[in-house]
Design a protein around this motif. Sequence first.
Motif, short mmCIF file in Angstrom:
data_model
loop_
_atom_site.label_atom_id
_atom_site.label_comp_id
_atom_site.label_asym_id
_atom_site.label_seq_id
_atom_site.Cartn_x
_atom_site.Cartn_y
_atom_site.Cartn_z
N GLU D 137 0.96 -1.38 0.04
CA GLU D 137 0.53 0.07 0.34
C GLU D 137 1.25 1.97 0.00
OE1 GLU D 137 -2.65 -1.17 -1.31
OE2 GLU D 137 -3.82 -0.45 -0.21
N LEU D 138 2.57 1.39 0.73
CA LEU D 138 2.66 2.31 0.92
C LEU D 138 2.93 2.49 -0.42
CD1 LEU D 138 4.94 2.12 3.62
CD2 LEU D 138 3.64 3.36 3.08
N THR D 139 3.35 1.37 -1.32
CA THR D 139 3.57 1.77 -3.17
C THR D 139 3.09 3.27 -3.65
OG1 THR D 139 3.04 -0.39 -3.80
CG2 THR D 139 5.38 0.18 -2.98
N SER D 140 1.14 2.37 -3.59
CA SER D 140 0.19 2.92 -3.96
C SER D 140 0.34 4.52 -3.48
CB SER D 140 -1.39 2.68 -3.78
OG SER D 140 -0.61 1.16 -4.07
N ILE D 141 0.19 4.79 -2.03
CA ILE D 141 0.91 5.71 -1.61
C ILE D 141 1.57 6.94 -2.00
CG2 ILE D 141 0.97 7.06 -0.48
CD1 ILE D 141 -0.66 5.15 1.53
N SER D 142 3.13 6.52 -1.98
CA SER D 142 4.13 7.32 -2.96
C SER D 142 4.06 7.22 -4.28
CB SER D 142 5.58 6.19 -2.27
OG SER D 142 5.68 5.40 -2.43
N SER D 143 3.25 6.11 -5.01
CA SER D 143 3.51 6.72 -6.32
C SER D 143 2.47 7.44 -7.00
CB SER D 143 3.05 5.10 -6.83
OG SER D 143 2.02 4.83 -6.80
N PHE D 144 1.16 7.27 -5.53
CA PHE D 144 0.14 8.74 -6.57
C PHE D 144 0.83 10.45 -6.42
CE2 PHE D 144 -2.18 11.73 -4.12
CZ PHE D 144 -3.32 12.03 -4.77
N LEU D 145 1.91 10.10 -5.17
CA LEU D 145 2.91 12.17 -4.67
C LEU D 145 3.64 11.60 -6.18
CD1 LEU D 145 3.26 10.86 -1.19
CD2 LEU D 145 1.64 12.67 -1.82
N LEU D 146 4.53 10.95 -6.57
CA LEU D 146 5.27 11.05 -7.73
C LEU D 146 4.67 11.37 -8.34
CD1 LEU D 146 7.55 7.75 -6.86
CD2 LEU D 146 8.03 10.49 -7.15
N ILE D 147 3.07 10.51 -9.04
CA ILE D 147 2.59 10.56 -10.44
C ILE D 147 2.07 12.22 -10.39
CG2 ILE D 147 0.76 10.37 -11.69
CD1 ILE D 147 0.69 6.92 -10.94
N GLY D 148 1.59 12.49 -9.63
CA GLY D 148 1.16 13.83 -9.36
C GLY D 148 1.99 15.10 -8.81
N PHE D 149 3.72 14.38 -9.25
CA PHE D 149 4.23 15.37 -8.47
C PHE D 149 4.06 16.69 -9.24
CE2 PHE D 149 8.83 17.45 -9.10
CZ PHE D 149 8.81 17.36 -7.34
N TRP D 150 3.50 16.98 -10.25
CA TRP D 150 3.65 18.36 -11.20
C TRP D 150 1.96 18.73 -10.84
CZ3 TRP D 150 6.52 16.68 -15.70
CH2 TRP D 150 8.49 16.88 -14.94
N SER D 151 1.11 18.89 -9.84
CA SER D 151 -0.08 18.86 -9.29
C SER D 151 -0.44 20.12 -10.05
CB SER D 151 -0.51 18.82 -8.06
OG SER D 151 0.44 20.10 -6.77
N HIS D 152 0.27 21.11 -10.55
CA HIS D 152 -0.23 21.85 -11.49
C HIS D 152 -0.64 21.90 -12.89
CE1 HIS D 152 3.05 21.76 -13.75
NE2 HIS D 152 3.30 22.29 -12.80
N ASN D 153 -0.73 20.81 -13.39
CA ASN D 153 -1.21 19.71 -14.30
C ASN D 153 -2.27 18.91 -14.23
OD1 ASN D 153 -0.95 18.54 -16.32
ND2 ASN D 153 0.88 18.46 -16.93
N SER D 154 -3.04 19.15 -14.82
CA SER D 154 -4.63 18.84 -14.34
C SER D 154 -4.53 17.27 -14.88
CB SER D 154 -5.51 19.41 -14.93
OG SER D 154 -6.80 18.16 -15.70
N ASP D 155 -3.48 16.94 -16.29
CA ASP D 155 -3.67 15.35 -16.16
C ASP D 155 -2.88 14.81 -15.39
OD1 ASP D 155 -4.80 15.55 -18.24
OD2 ASP D 155 -3.26 15.83 -20.10
N ALA D 156 -2.05 15.41 -14.27
CA ALA D 156 -1.15 14.83 -13.44
C ALA D 156 -1.67 14.59 -12.41
CB ALA D 156 0.12 15.24 -13.35
N ARG D 157 -2.93 14.92 -11.86
CA ARG D 157 -4.13 14.67 -10.58
C ARG D 157 -4.78 14.09 -11.11
NH1 ARG D 157 -4.82 21.02 -11.32
NH2 ARG D 157 -6.72 20.45 -12.13
N LYS D 158 -5.34 14.06 -12.61
CA LYS D 158 -5.82 13.23 -12.46
C LYS D 158 -5.59 11.28 -12.77
CE LYS D 158 -9.39 15.74 -14.51
NZ LYS D 158 -10.18 16.49 -15.90
N GLY D 159 -4.13 11.68 -13.24
CA GLY D 159 -3.88 10.06 -13.67
C GLY D 159 -2.83 9.39 -12.45
N ALA D 160 -3.04 10.73 -10.99
CA ALA D 160 -2.13 10.21 -9.88
C ALA D 160 -3.65 9.85 -8.85
CB ALA D 160 -1.74 11.00 -8.98
#
Lengths: 166, 117, 121, 931, 503, 89
Positions: D137-160
């Motif tokens: 589960e930690l991988t899920s959480i940390s990958s969420f943070l990594l995918i959404g790293f560019w959080s200003h980007n809508s695609d990144a938020r949705k993808g994360a």
Amino acid sequence: MDKVRNFSWFPMPYHSILLWLVWQILHDFSNGHMVLGAVFAIVIPWIVAPLSEKRLVAKSHIKVLMYTFRLLVDIVVSNYDVAKRVLQSNRSLKPAFIAVPLDINAPVPLTIFASSVSLTPGTVSVELSDDKKWLYVHVLHLEDEQELINLIKHRYEAPLKEIFGC
Amino acid sequence: MELVYAICVGFMTACGIFLMLRGHTFTLVIGLTLLSYAVNLFLFASGGLTIGAPAVLSSNENYADPLPQALVLTAIVIGFAMTAFAVILAMRGRSDLGNDHVDGTEPFDRLAAEEKS
Amino acid sequence: MTVLIEVVVSVLLVFGSVVMLIGSIGLAKFPDYFTRLHAPTKASTLGVACILTASMIFFSIELGHLNLKETLISMFLLITAPVAAHMLAKAGLHYKVKMTDSTENQHLAKKAYLHKNPDDA
Amino acid sequence: MYYFWVPFLPMLGIIVPLLTDRLSRSACALATALLPALALCLIFLDLPAVFAGQVFSQSYEWIPQLGLSLSFRLDGLSALFSLLILGIGLLVILYARYYLSEKDNMGRFYCYLIMFMTAMLGIVMSNNMLQLWFYWELTSISSFLLIGFWSHNSDARKGARMALTITGAGGLALLAGIILLGQVVGSYELDVVLNSGGLVKQSPYYLAILGLFLIGAFTKSAQFPFHFWLPHAMAAPTPVSAYLHSATMVKAGIFLLARFYPVLAGTEEWFVVVSLTGLFTLLLGAYTALFKHDLKGLLAYSTISHLGLIVLLLGLNTELAAIAAIFHVMNHAIFKASLFMAAGIIDHESGSRDMRKLNGLWKYMPITATLAMVASASMAGVPLLNGFLSKEMFFGETLDQSILGSMSWLIPVLATIAGAFSVAYSLRFIHDVFFNGEPKGLTKTPHEPPRYMRVPVEILVAICLLVGILPQDTIGPLLESASLAVFHHALPEYNLAIWHGFNLPLMMSGIASLGGIAIYLNRKHLFKFAGMFPDIDAKVEFEGFIQAGVKWAQKVTDKLETGSLQRYTFCLCFFALLLIAPPLLDLETTKGSLPSIPLNGAVIVAAILIIAGSLATVIWSHYRLIALLMLSLVGLVVSITFAYFSAPDLALTQLSVEIVTVILLLLALYFFPQITPTSKNRPSHFVRDLAVASLIGCIIGSICFALMTHPLDSISEFFLANAKTGGGGTNVVNVILVDFRGFDTFGEITVLGIAALGIHKVIARMRLSMQTKDFNGRLWAKDKYPLLLGVVSQSLLPLFLLISAYIFMRGHNLPGGGFIAGLITSIALIQQYLAHGVDWMAKRINVSYHYITAIGLAIAGATGIGSWIFGRPFLTSWFEYVSLPWIGKFELASALVFDLGVYFTVIGATLLILASLGKLTTKERLTVGER
Amino acid sequence: MSLFDHLVIFPVLIPFFIAVILLFPSLNNAINKQRVLAIAANVLMVVVAFVLLFKVKQQGIQVYALGDWSAPFGIVLVADAFSVLMVCLSAILGLAVTLYASAGEDKTGAFFHPLIMFQLMGINGAFLTGDVFNLFVFFEVLLIASYSLMIHGGGKQKTQANIHYVFLNLIGSSLFLFALGTLYGTLGTLNFADMADRIPLLSDNELLITKSGALLLLAVFGLKAAMLPLHFWLPKAYSSTSTSVAALFAIMTKVGIYSIWRVHGVMFGDQAGELANIALPWLWPIALLTIAVGAISVLASQSLRVLCSNLVIVSVGTLLVTISVNTVQATSAGIYYLIHSTIACAAMFLLAGLIQQQRGKAEDRFVVARAMPQAGILGFIFALLAIALIGMPPLSGFVGKALILQSVTNASQAMWVFPLILGAGLIALIALSRAGTSLFWRTNGENTTALKGHPIQYLAIGLLVVLLPLMVIFGGPVSDYAQLAAEQLKAGLTLQQLNEVAQ
Amino acid sequence: MLSYAILIACALICCALALNAWRLIIGPTTPDRIIAVDTMYINSIAMIILLGLYQGSAIYYEGALLIALLGFVSTSAFCKYLLRGDIIE
Ligand code: NA
Ligand code: NA
């Protein structure tokens, strides 16, 4: 508070006596309660004194008793009167308003007067005029207006005037 | 006797509950008061009814059950506090929301607004 | 308890309750508000006083010492009942309750009313 | 034995980047890399033993109730994965140092990255299933943070969010599976679980466990139908993709399948589900990859396809296939990581990832181009590169199975087709980017990246070559020990040689290569063909699905929570009815054995009064004042009822409370409409309410009747027996209140005090308009303070107080007590307010009522504590008979002091309530600031 | 008796006396003095609660006979492992809430600190009391305090929500008294232990009446606990009241749950003869429905506080499941989960307050707004709390969830419980990730005007948040304690045992 | 004889109460209803005294006393309400 009242041990002596008596009535006169009653009779006036206005003092205690007795008798008598009216038909009633001119205007005598009128069945004090010159009374059965006014003034107002000297 | 008592309690309960199901705060408060009378009578009767034997110790042999009485006393006081709060809250509701409906809007106002829009 | 006292108490009780009943009959049957207003004064003065006196006598005998407690209730009623009646009468005036047509001096009622409601002239 | 520290080193390292963030970028990167590098060294130290076949495991109790222990193991499989995680991780750290721009928060990025690394290491090294899930589960959480790293980007938020949702859901399924498995096996320790394959497969829960595990694995490894999150995770910075979406996170699912291979694999169900899912994913990924114009999109689908390939291998239920799968895990990780990094370089240095714009980059970045070409050749399966070897093994394995029966030939054919597509998209990657004319519409001129940004790619490509040429010497032992760890027994014969002679797999490779070239050459037609199908954007679909879910949920919630108190109240009443009615229906008769008290006329009159009064209250509830009058009638009769049934205390209390309540309601009524607005309630609601109210009334009445007629063996005898001797009073009710159950009274006056405070608080902000007329339109009378009322009220005050003193003093032995006395005092004072007004009182009484409340509470509490001095519990009472000359014997009791507290509390609270309410219309009213 | 022997009643008396002291003139108008005193008192309560906890752990159940009257005649306080644990929890929450409010929220209305103290007194009393009528009294103490607190700060929404909350609970209180009357009328006693002793001895007719009364109590406690279909009041009430009050309210539903446990799980539990486990047939579907409806509402939530309120409902459903499973293991799992969910929800409410404070008009609604000045730290805390509430590692949520799932061993139960609990977790994940992304990531522009959080507010949140990982790190001892509490609870206590302990 | 007298008195007072209730219900005006309630207060004093006599117990005395006191407060509050709306001003 209007002004600082001087402390007095017995700010309301009549009340103190009354309270002591009432306490004895409530406790059937035992030694302990005579003391306790005295305590309350002294303490309660202390508490209450700031809440009461200037008091009138009766001139004659005998007259007070006589007035009371007369009132009680009147209550019994007029009760009989009214009982008759109640059991008769409504049609024979002659209700009316009367206006009694007032000679007294101090609050306490006025209250006693109006209450006396109300206490005797058949008459109820309805309203006091703003200038305290008239007491409007409702009468259950009025035969003669002036006679009734005179009666009321004579039987109740006059003695009160004497008692309180106003 | 018990039957009559029970009927009264039941009837007051029904009236109280019915009033509490209405929509205006003041009515609810009245219902609440009625309901708490019923509650008190109910709680009081849970120890059974006794006539002429208050639980004040004397030479008597037989006494009413004092415990429910003590409970009812507590319940009355608490009920009073609650009713008082409810009344004031109802007033606050009227002050803040402009009406005294429990939901803050009169249903017919709401209907009218819907029809308008 | 002597028979005499029992008789006195009984008579007082029945008399008092009759007076009270009469008062309530008056309340029920009198034609208008102001006439009805006279009924409770009856009950609260003589009626209740008789019953209280009966009780006073009874308990004085029963408890074996003087019992005057009930006078206190009478006293309270004598003080408060007229004021209550007065307040009720004021309320009636204010409500302009209907009076029976046979009432005399109805203008006085209006006059009394206007004392307290000058704006309503 | 150094391995145990491996998972902890990166864990410590999580904060390192945050601490070193303020230093230079290189220093930050270097510091970040330090601990993982150390961990890698530790693994290397233990590696020889692992190659020798040793399995390390060590376990410490953590939460024994749960079966969770701190438990790590190092065997071949974990060693292999750890090497990938740490090795590629270090390269990614280096790469990211150059990839991230000045604007990006590097410390945060590295922090997430190391967090992820820790989680991955935890998964692969766990020796406890729950701990494994913990890291999962930690991988899920940390990958969420990594995918959404560019959080200003809508695609990144949705993808994360999508990635988190899908992998999170899988994680939950996995938890369920693990718990079931743990319950079947009786332990969560892998040492035990992995040796319980037989037990598990015979268990009735096997299918459930398998299903749940597979959902976990497939979501993580992007298998169809859960694959769609992966392409959208490409919104992440490229180092993240290189790490998570090639080498590590997506491999976690594969790892899970491999780890639990001995427990779950080998059955028909396993084969059918796993291999078919793998096969389908393989084909789907390969086909889709070809049509992606985005470089990373192509790589993402290619990853899906390769993951499908590995899953298919694991699903084939042969050990050689499983070995091939493990081999391909390594190979894929290496070449795909390098490809992602190359793509990142291209993006970084040319400003675009669109293959329609990127053309002819060979001229601008020849070294990068070479590296990328080698890596994609490996991806296509060109000989002498590592990809080729595992692909050959794969083709071989597809031939070797016969489980589909007569249709078994289909698998190699489909595998070849997939191979062809993989060749085609690899070709496209090379040709479209590096050749195919000049770049179109790029924002900047492409050039080679900084020297060290290329280093990771170079290393990885070198490994591709090295493994491709010398497989046995480089990767052999690792593969062997890893495979051994999967099977838990001796391995079958397999050969890692480059050249196996001319055989069917080679032929399949050839066909695939030629086919791939053919496909690529005819790509125009294929693009046209693919264009005919609607382009499904999983992100839009997924968001739409979630939105629809939210909409639906809102609809449901709105239906349930209508905001109507009447409905909620009805629910409460109806629910209560449902609960209490059934037992009573079973009751034969409510009448108990006690004889009933004979009825008399007075009681009937009282009953009629109660019923009529209640009914009138309901009927006239719209005319509020009249309802109030009716209510006070009912209250009066209830009080008399209490008196009649031997409860004088109750009668007194009820009476006083009733008056106070009426005054309170009258005070309030001034601010309310005098007549309830006629509600537009539906008639059905009226009937509904009537029905539920009557039913509850009937039931309460019946219970009441039953209780009164049943004999009761209660504890009350004790109170009657001990009131005088133990409590010092003859009024048993009062003794219960102040002594036996004094704590109730203590709570009760607290309630009263709090209510007063609360009311004070509620009133303080109240703004209500005063009405100038009554509801009939009459102006109010001018006479504020009628003379007679004033005089009489004033003269009654001392009497009132005396009576309250009387009631107070006698309470302990006769009906009365502090509460009633307090109410009488309050009523007396309220009468003064009524007759004289607030101003008049304010001039004469100068205390805040809440201080009186506080004093009352303090007295009651202090009396309670007083007993501590005598070594007794709270509220223990004390009484003594004192004898004085002349006065005689009298009682002193602590209960009286307690009652005094009650008295003051009641006065304070009641006056606080009524007077504050009364003052509302005057200039003495509370204002917001007042406290 | 030394002072130490009176320890059991301290959690009730400390808040009482502090509240009373706070009302006196010298303190009533000095907010800073009030704050210092209130915080000191809360710290003291935390200390006392934990001392009591260790005392109970070492010496076993503690009984305090008020007025020196032994049960069943007097009222006794019973401090067993479970009740003391709840007292600790309320003390911690009280401290956090007082700290948080001391940053300024306590000034937005009168009597904040005294009321909080009274609220704590009510809560602790309800946990500790061993007498059913006394339970009613303390319920009323905590309710009246909550009525007053809920409106703290003022505003239309608060008033509106409070009206619903108050009137529903007033009916609830009436029903409580009906139920108490019924139980007293058949059992003739009010002490929990004595009642439990007498229940198996009831005759046929009385049995059914008692059953009615007991089930009526379920409705009463269910209303407090916000179980379906009595949960309607909660979302509006919790989401509209002021931050610190909402956080404290996180434990209020748990009082209902606690009482269901005591009354329906133990008194009418396994040893109740013919009335054994009468509530279970009701609790099962209710528990599952509560989770389901709570989860749906979680998904529908449009602001953080509403979301968090609905999560409270889900947690209530989850706890009801553990009551329904009715084993020691499930109970201990439930107790662990109860601590976790209370702390996490309370912390989330506090955090929502800070977020609201920094987002201007957008408050905590999930809409685009300007970035928060302290988005970094807030986002970090949000992430932690979201993880905890979803039930993901590494915070305590996962332990609780896994323990509960483990305790469901019966296949037919598991078929319902697993999907519902896991599904609710998934929905929480979806909802919270949406919430987080829109609160912290979907921003436009900078907001420099917003009010930054006061350090003491962060201290308050931090106090709660730090407990979540601690509950995992020390998961062993904590779950051992939960096990002890569950064993004591399930074993029940006869009157004789109670009086032996009291000696 | 005394007990008969008490019973008769009781019956009479009950009749009185019933008549008061009748007035309370038919009104017609609110002041009428207030009179009815006020009279009921007084009648109930009698009722309670009779109850005490019947049971030979002085314990009900305080009830009667309290009704006498509180009935007045209640009636004056109702009247004040009719006159002024605002009973404490
Ligand atoms: Na007269
Ligand atoms: Na006022």
